[in-house]
Design an enzyme around this catalytic site. Structure first.
Site, PDB file in Angstrom:
ATOM      1  N   ARG A 102       0.867  -1.185   0.000  1.00  0.00           N
ATOM      2  CA  ARG A 102       0.000   0.000   0.000  1.00  0.00           C
ATOM      3  C   ARG A 102       0.898   1.228   0.000  1.00  0.00           C
ATOM      4  O   ARG A 102       1.545   1.546   0.993  1.00  0.00           O
ATOM      5  CB  ARG A 102      -0.901   0.024   1.242  1.00  0.00           C
ATOM      6  CG  ARG A 102      -1.889   1.195   1.204  1.00  0.00           C
ATOM      7  CD  ARG A 102      -2.817   1.191   2.387  1.00  0.00           C
ATOM      8  NE  ARG A 102      -2.204   1.864   3.532  1.00  0.00           N
ATOM      9  CZ  ARG A 102      -2.759   1.914   4.732  1.00  0.00           C
ATOM     10  NH1 ARG A 102      -3.905   1.306   4.967  1.00  0.00           N
ATOM     11  NH2 ARG A 102      -2.149   2.542   5.723  1.00  0.00           N
ATOM     12  N   SER A 152     -12.115  -3.397   3.724  1.00  0.00           N
ATOM     13  CA  SER A 152     -12.105  -2.572   4.927  1.00  0.00           C
ATOM     14  C   SER A 152     -13.533  -2.325   5.392  1.00  0.00           C
ATOM     15  O   SER A 152     -14.417  -2.050   4.579  1.00  0.00           O
ATOM     16  CB  SER A 152     -11.443  -1.217   4.645  1.00  0.00           C
ATOM     17  OG  SER A 152     -10.097  -1.392   4.279  1.00  0.00           O
ATOM     18  N   LYS A 173      -2.925   7.055   8.521  1.00  0.00           N
ATOM     19  CA  LYS A 173      -4.177   7.302   7.804  1.00  0.00           C
ATOM     20  C   LYS A 173      -4.957   8.336   8.602  1.00  0.00           C
ATOM     21  O   LYS A 173      -5.797   8.010   9.423  1.00  0.00           O
ATOM     22  CB  LYS A 173      -4.961   5.993   7.654  1.00  0.00           C
ATOM     23  CG  LYS A 173      -5.751   5.957   6.364  1.00  0.00           C
ATOM     24  CD  LYS A 173      -6.348   4.591   6.106  1.00  0.00           C
ATOM     25  CE  LYS A 173      -7.103   4.640   4.778  1.00  0.00           C
ATOM     26  NZ  LYS A 173      -8.001   3.553   4.582  1.00  0.00           N
TER      27      LYS A 173
END
Length: 210
Positions: free
Chosen positions: A45, A114, A143
């Site tokens: 990611r 998610s 995040k």
């Protein structure tokens, strides 16, 4: 079809990459150190890379994960997952849905989704997700827009949605004990592993703790 018991084992210590945390350190060496010390799954990611750079990383990480027989997941980019023959993808709520992902990837690839609430978790299961990534459990610097999931919501999801799941978001060696009672299949970690000076030793500490 995905073997759920094998998947649960692979979710145990789930490393999510973020090269910004590594700063000037060698990206591939750091990931390899984590794998050699026992990380069971790796998700690529990298939100700040171009498509070309992301593909280059995916190709090299696919080779590395195959060398150590570790499950390799790509975040969001189903096209790149297909190009490098990754083991699966992880998709968020704003990405392509799991039904469409399955059409592209077929039955033998892992699809993680998610979820922050019960409704999202139920839809993920209905759409054919293989596992859930539930969080953020704690506030996280990786995040900043992540909404926190309360322990009550987590309990609801576990009770109502029978899917393997990992917890993610701000999990550290200091707070992981608060999550053990929920008996997750694993923990997804970014800075919890990559923020350590000695990544191999940090992975070993995680095993002692979980």
């Amino acid at each position: 079809m995905i073997n759920k018991e094998k998947l649960k084992k692979n979710l145990k210590l789930y490393l999510v990459t973020d090269s910004l945390i590594l700063k000037d350190r060698d990206f591939y060496k750091c990931i390899e150190d984590a794998i050699k010390s026992g990380v069971t799954m790796v998700q690529l990611r990298e939100k700040n890379l171009s498509g070309k750079e992301f593909l280059e990383r995916a190709i090299k990480l696919r080779e590395l994960t195959k060398k150590y027989n570790v499950t390799f997941i790509i975040n969001d980019r189903i096209d790149i997952a297909m190009i490098v023959d990754a083991d699966g993808v992880h998709i968020g709520q704003s990405d392509i849905d799991a039904i469409s992902a399955r059409k592209l990837l077929g039955e033998n690839k892992i699809i993680g989704v998610s979820a922050r609430n019960l409704e999202e978790a139920k839809i993920a299961k209905e759409n054919g997700a293989d596992y859930l990534g539930i969080g953020a459990m704690f506030s996280t610097s990786t995040k900043t827009d992540a909404k926190l999931v309360s322990f009550n919501t987590l309990e609801e999801i576990i009770k109502e949605v029978n899917l393997p799941f990992v917890l993610i978001g701000g999990i550290t060696l200091d707070n992981v004990n608060e999550l053990k009672k929920f008996n997750p299949d694993g923990y997804a970690l970014v800075s919890g592993i990559l923020g350590a000076e000695n990544i191999g030793k940090r992975v070993e500490k995680w095993y002692e703790r979980i």
